[in-house]
Design a protein around this motif. Structure first.
Motif, PDB file in Angstrom:
ATOM      1  N   SER A 131       0.655  -1.500  -0.136  1.00 43.71           N
ATOM      2  CA  SER A 131       0.009   0.022  -0.003  1.00 43.71           C
ATOM      3  C   SER A 131       0.824   1.178  -0.081  1.00 43.71           C
ATOM      4  N   GLN A 161      -2.556  -1.704  -3.126  1.00 42.08           N
ATOM      5  CA  GLN A 161      -3.711  -0.975  -2.996  1.00 42.08           C
ATOM      6  C   GLN A 161      -3.278   0.498  -2.582  1.00 42.08           C
ATOM      7  N   HIS A 163      -3.754   3.581  -0.277  1.00 38.30           N
ATOM      8  CA  HIS A 163      -4.188   3.885   1.144  1.00 38.30           C
ATOM      9  C   HIS A 163      -3.547   5.098   1.839  1.00 38.30           C
ATOM     10  N   TRP A 165      -2.834   7.051   5.090  1.00 39.13           N
ATOM     11  CA  TRP A 165      -2.784   6.811   6.338  1.00 39.13           C
ATOM     12  C   TRP A 165      -3.820   7.564   7.184  1.00 39.13           C
ATOM     13  N   ASP A 170     -12.871   3.511   3.914  1.00 39.60           N
ATOM     14  CA  ASP A 170     -13.224   3.006   2.727  1.00 39.60           C
ATOM     15  C   ASP A 170     -13.575   1.580   2.865  1.00 39.60           C
ATOM     16  N   SER A 173     -10.403  -0.728   4.037  1.00 43.22           N
ATOM     17  CA  SER A 173      -9.845  -0.456   5.525  1.00 43.22           C
ATOM     18  C   SER A 173     -11.046  -0.975   6.349  1.00 43.22           C
ATOM     19  N   SER A 201      -3.411   3.921  11.407  1.00 51.93           N
ATOM     20  CA  SER A 201      -3.525   2.938  10.409  1.00 51.93           C
ATOM     21  C   SER A 201      -2.974   1.511  10.810  1.00 51.93           C
TER      22      SER A 201
END
Length: 309
Positions: A131, A161, A163, A165, A170, A173, A201
């Motif tokens: 990510s 992916q 992402h 932090w 979404d 997550s 995260s």
């Protein structure tokens, strides 16, 4: 030496190159902390898995450029080495199996080129998610590196992916909350303004399995104080530092301290060193967890408010 683990493309001689090489000879202690040029490539020389050619993204957007995903950093090389060695039958038992990813679900945060996640897949991880900030250019480059360096029959266990932090609402997550037993984070601590989001995260994605761990490696090139800040914030988020130490590019290790040499570390000295940390979930009662979360979010909101004033 970590820098011997990589090979840069040959560049035709020029006055600029000659000057750069001369500086390297004159200031041999000033170890380079990052490698490669945007739009170029770099080769990671893995004894375990062979040479791995990694392309480096050339982001045109200035906001994406300041993420520095277009370089390979010494901390990422070190993490790849740890994971590679842990899977090597000839080195079985080295470091107590601490860096073994065999059979684990792995999430790499701030993956950049994807080196550590790719090595994890080759080393026997069950599932790997690489990510990074949801930039089309960065993610496309990571996918390209997966296709180049991972056998086709193994590529299905890797996912790239986007992402950001701290953004946990979404679909990805929500679907992967408390899912990963290994979280990798290499040289992501230099942005102290993102420490709360990064810790959030980590806590969100880390599994509740007893053996689940977050592995953090970062360079001192932006100063020791920023690294200290992250580990303090991670503790507020519910992540306990199980082990932490310092390691240089030659493999020498020493005790981690929050302050060294009266805060007078010179740049050439600190460029050699990395902090290596292993984090796990804190054990706490339900009441303590709620109180800790409230304190963490209050601190995070205050920190964000200060950034905008």
């Amino acid at each position: 030496m970590l820098t011997f683990k990589i090979r840069l493309p040959e560049v035709p001689p020029s006055p600029e190159n000659i000057y750069s090489d001369a500086v390297g000879l004159l200031l041999s202690d000033n170890l380079r902390t990052f490698h490669g040029d945007p739009g170029s490539h770099i080769t990671y020389l893995s004894k375990r898995f062979g040479d791995m050619k990694l392309s480096l993204v050339d982001p045109h957007d200035q906001g994406e450029r300041v993420l520095f995903a277009h370089h390979i950093w010494n901390s990422g090389i070190q993490m790849a080495e740890f994971i590679s060695d842990a899977s090597d039958p000839a080195k079985e038992g080295e470091r107590g199996g601490r860096w073994d990813v065999t059979g684990h679900s792995v999430l790499e945060l701030g993956s950049g080129t994807g080196l550590e996640g790719i090595v994890s897949a080759l080393a026997g991880a069950e599932e790997v998610v690489l990510s990074d900030y949801p930039s089309p250019a960065i993610l496309a480059n990571t996918r390209s590196n997966v296709e180049t360096n991972v056998p086709k029959e193994q590529q299905q266990k890797l996912t790239v992916q986007g992402h950001e932090w701290g953004v946990l609402t979404d679909h990805f997550s929500k679907a992967h909350a408390n899912y990963f037993s290994r979280i990798l984070c290499a040289d992501c601590l230099w942005m102290d303004g993102e420490h709360y989001s990064l810790a959030q995260s980590m806590e969100h994605f880390l599994s509740y399995e007893e053996g689940a761990r977050v592995w953090v490696i970062a360079g001192f090139h932006t100063g020791r104080a920023k690294l200290v800040s992250f580990f303090d914030i991670a503790a507020q988020a519910g992540l306990e530092t199980e082990n932490i130490w310092e390691r240089d590019a030659d493999g020498n290790e020493r005790e981690w301290v929050k302050e060294r040499n009266g805060r007078q570390e010179d740049a050439s000295g600190r460029n050699k060193w990395l902090v290596v940390g292993i984090l796990k979930r804190k054990q706490a009662s339900s009441t303590e967890k709620v109180g800790r979360q409230e304190q963490f979010f209050a601190s995070m909101l205050m920190q964000k408010s200060n950034r905008h004033t």
